[in-house]
Design a protein around this motif. Sequence first.
Motif, short mmCIF file in Angstrom:
data_model
loop_
_atom_site.label_atom_id
_atom_site.label_comp_id
_atom_site.label_asym_id
_atom_site.label_seq_id
_atom_site.Cartn_x
_atom_site.Cartn_y
_atom_site.Cartn_z
N ARG A 265 14.48 9.25 -17.68
CA ARG A 265 14.48 9.29 -16.22
C ARG A 265 13.86 10.59 -15.70
O ARG A 265 13.70 11.55 -16.44
CB ARG A 265 15.91 9.14 -15.67
N TYR A 266 13.54 10.59 -14.41
CA TYR A 266 12.95 11.77 -13.79
C TYR A 266 13.99 12.52 -12.96
O TYR A 266 14.72 11.91 -12.17
CB TYR A 266 11.77 11.36 -12.87
N LYS A 267 14.02 13.83 -13.19
CA LYS A 267 14.87 14.69 -12.37
C LYS A 267 14.21 14.85 -10.99
O LYS A 267 13.02 15.15 -10.91
CB LYS A 267 14.98 16.05 -13.06
N CYS A 268 14.97 14.60 -9.93
CA CYS A 268 14.45 14.74 -8.57
C CYS A 268 15.49 15.48 -7.73
O CYS A 268 16.69 15.26 -7.88
CB CYS A 268 14.18 13.36 -7.96
N VAL A 269 15.01 16.35 -6.87
CA VAL A 269 15.90 17.18 -6.06
C VAL A 269 15.87 16.68 -4.61
O VAL A 269 14.79 16.53 -4.01
CB VAL A 269 15.46 18.66 -6.11
N GLU A 270 17.07 16.39 -4.07
CA GLU A 270 17.15 16.00 -2.67
C GLU A 270 16.87 17.22 -1.80
O GLU A 270 17.51 18.27 -1.97
CB GLU A 270 18.52 15.41 -2.34
N ILE A 271 15.91 17.10 -0.90
CA ILE A 271 15.45 18.25 -0.13
C ILE A 271 16.57 18.85 0.72
O ILE A 271 16.76 20.07 0.76
CB ILE A 271 14.25 17.86 0.78
N SER A 272 17.36 18.02 1.39
CA SER A 272 18.34 18.53 2.35
C SER A 272 19.57 19.17 1.69
O SER A 272 20.16 20.09 2.22
CB SER A 272 18.81 17.42 3.30
N GLU B 249 0.81 -1.23 0.00
CA GLU B 249 0.00 0.00 0.00
C GLU B 249 0.84 1.27 0.00
O GLU B 249 0.50 2.27 -0.62
CB GLU B 249 -0.92 0.02 1.22
N SER B 250 1.97 1.26 0.72
CA SER B 250 2.72 2.50 0.91
C SER B 250 3.76 2.74 -0.19
O SER B 250 4.39 3.80 -0.24
CB SER B 250 3.44 2.49 2.27
N VAL B 251 3.96 1.75 -1.07
CA VAL B 251 5.04 1.86 -2.07
C VAL B 251 4.46 2.27 -3.43
O VAL B 251 3.46 1.73 -3.88
CB VAL B 251 5.81 0.53 -2.17
N HIS B 252 5.12 3.23 -4.06
CA HIS B 252 4.72 3.70 -5.40
C HIS B 252 5.96 3.73 -6.29
O HIS B 252 7.08 3.75 -5.78
CB HIS B 252 4.15 5.13 -5.32
N THR B 253 5.75 3.76 -7.59
CA THR B 253 6.88 3.99 -8.49
C THR B 253 6.91 5.47 -8.84
O THR B 253 5.88 6.16 -8.84
CB THR B 253 6.77 3.16 -9.78
N VAL B 254 8.12 5.97 -9.14
CA VAL B 254 8.30 7.40 -9.41
C VAL B 254 7.38 7.87 -10.54
O VAL B 254 6.80 8.96 -10.48
CB VAL B 254 9.79 7.70 -9.72
N GLU B 255 7.21 7.03 -11.58
CA GLU B 255 6.40 7.46 -12.71
C GLU B 255 4.92 7.65 -12.35
O GLU B 255 4.20 8.36 -13.05
CB GLU B 255 6.53 6.50 -13.88
N LYS B 256 4.46 7.01 -11.26
CA LYS B 256 3.04 7.06 -10.90
C LYS B 256 2.68 8.22 -9.96
O LYS B 256 1.51 8.46 -9.72
CB LYS B 256 2.64 5.74 -10.21
N ILE B 257 3.69 8.89 -9.40
CA ILE B 257 3.36 9.97 -8.46
C ILE B 257 3.39 11.31 -9.19
O ILE B 257 4.11 11.49 -10.17
CB ILE B 257 4.31 9.98 -7.24
N PRO B 258 2.59 12.29 -8.73
CA PRO B 258 2.53 13.58 -9.43
C PRO B 258 3.84 14.36 -9.35
O PRO B 258 4.62 14.20 -8.40
CB PRO B 258 1.41 14.33 -8.69
N ILE B 259 4.06 15.22 -10.35
CA ILE B 259 5.18 16.17 -10.31
C ILE B 259 5.06 17.02 -9.02
O ILE B 259 3.95 17.35 -8.60
CB ILE B 259 5.15 17.10 -11.55
N LYS B 260 6.20 17.32 -8.43
CA LYS B 260 6.31 18.10 -7.18
C LYS B 260 5.98 17.28 -5.93
O LYS B 260 6.01 17.81 -4.82
CB LYS B 260 5.45 19.38 -7.19
N SER B 261 5.67 15.98 -6.11
CA SER B 261 5.47 15.12 -4.94
C SER B 261 6.78 15.00 -4.18
O SER B 261 7.87 14.99 -4.76
CB SER B 261 5.04 13.72 -5.36
N LYS C 162 14.64 4.10 0.46
CA LYS C 162 14.87 3.16 1.57
C LYS C 162 15.85 3.68 2.61
O LYS C 162 15.73 3.37 3.78
CB LYS C 162 15.37 1.82 1.02
N ASP C 163 16.85 4.45 2.18
CA ASP C 163 17.83 4.92 3.16
C ASP C 163 17.36 6.15 3.94
O ASP C 163 18.10 6.72 4.74
CB ASP C 163 19.19 5.19 2.49
N GLY C 164 16.11 6.59 3.69
CA GLY C 164 15.53 7.70 4.46
C GLY C 164 15.68 9.06 3.82
O GLY C 164 15.07 10.04 4.28
N ARG C 165 16.48 9.16 2.74
CA ARG C 165 16.64 10.47 2.09
C ARG C 165 15.34 10.89 1.41
O ARG C 165 14.60 10.05 0.90
CB ARG C 165 17.79 10.44 1.09
#
Length: 203
Positions: free
Chosen positions: A178-185, A147-159, A164-167
């Motif tokens: 591929r999808y560009k994603c920004v690490e928040i920290s 239930e809690s796991v999604h693939t990157v392609e299925k979640i909306p932009i800006k989600s 797994k490592d908590g980042r």
Amino acid sequence: MDKVKVLERYLPPDAAPLIGRWIDYFKCEFKISRNRGTKFGDYRAPFDGKGHRISVNYDLNPYAFLVTTVHEFAHLHTWNEHKHKVKPHGAEWKANFKRMMQPFFQKEVFPPDIKLAISNYLDNPAASSCSDLNLYRSLRKYDPVKESVHTVEKIPIKSVFKIKDGRVFRKEEKLRKRYKCVEISTKRVYLFSPVAEVELVEG
């Protein structure tokens, strides 16, 4: 315990006897491994007194376990024929993978959608390995629902999501495959596979 009985826990039952025979025929050490996030399976050629070694992740669904097992045995067979003289996923490996898949096609081990995805994958020389997304998606449909796991392609932009490592990351636009994603920290940019499994972070 009889190896075929053990293999039946992980493979479609009709496939287990043949895989058991391959383990004996190729004198291969076959290990059912813990989950490795970066790969489903692994083949190691004879080295330093050790023979052929194959490991496959224990938590794959039976069809993914079988495809991964045949994938690795095709590496073993190709090594026996050519040693290190050919590319890991070159024409020789593809020919062996295709040939070694045939008994399982004849036994109707796979559902039609997976059989079609494997056939398309084998007919497409551009797909260098089991990173073929169409095959991966077909296999993943048979995973238990998380239930809690999604693939990157299925979640909306800006989600915002975590791995797994908590980042924690924010999904941005798609760049080619591929999808560009920004690490928040750190604000650093990473590229994620469309089928990478992530957990949404509630805003």
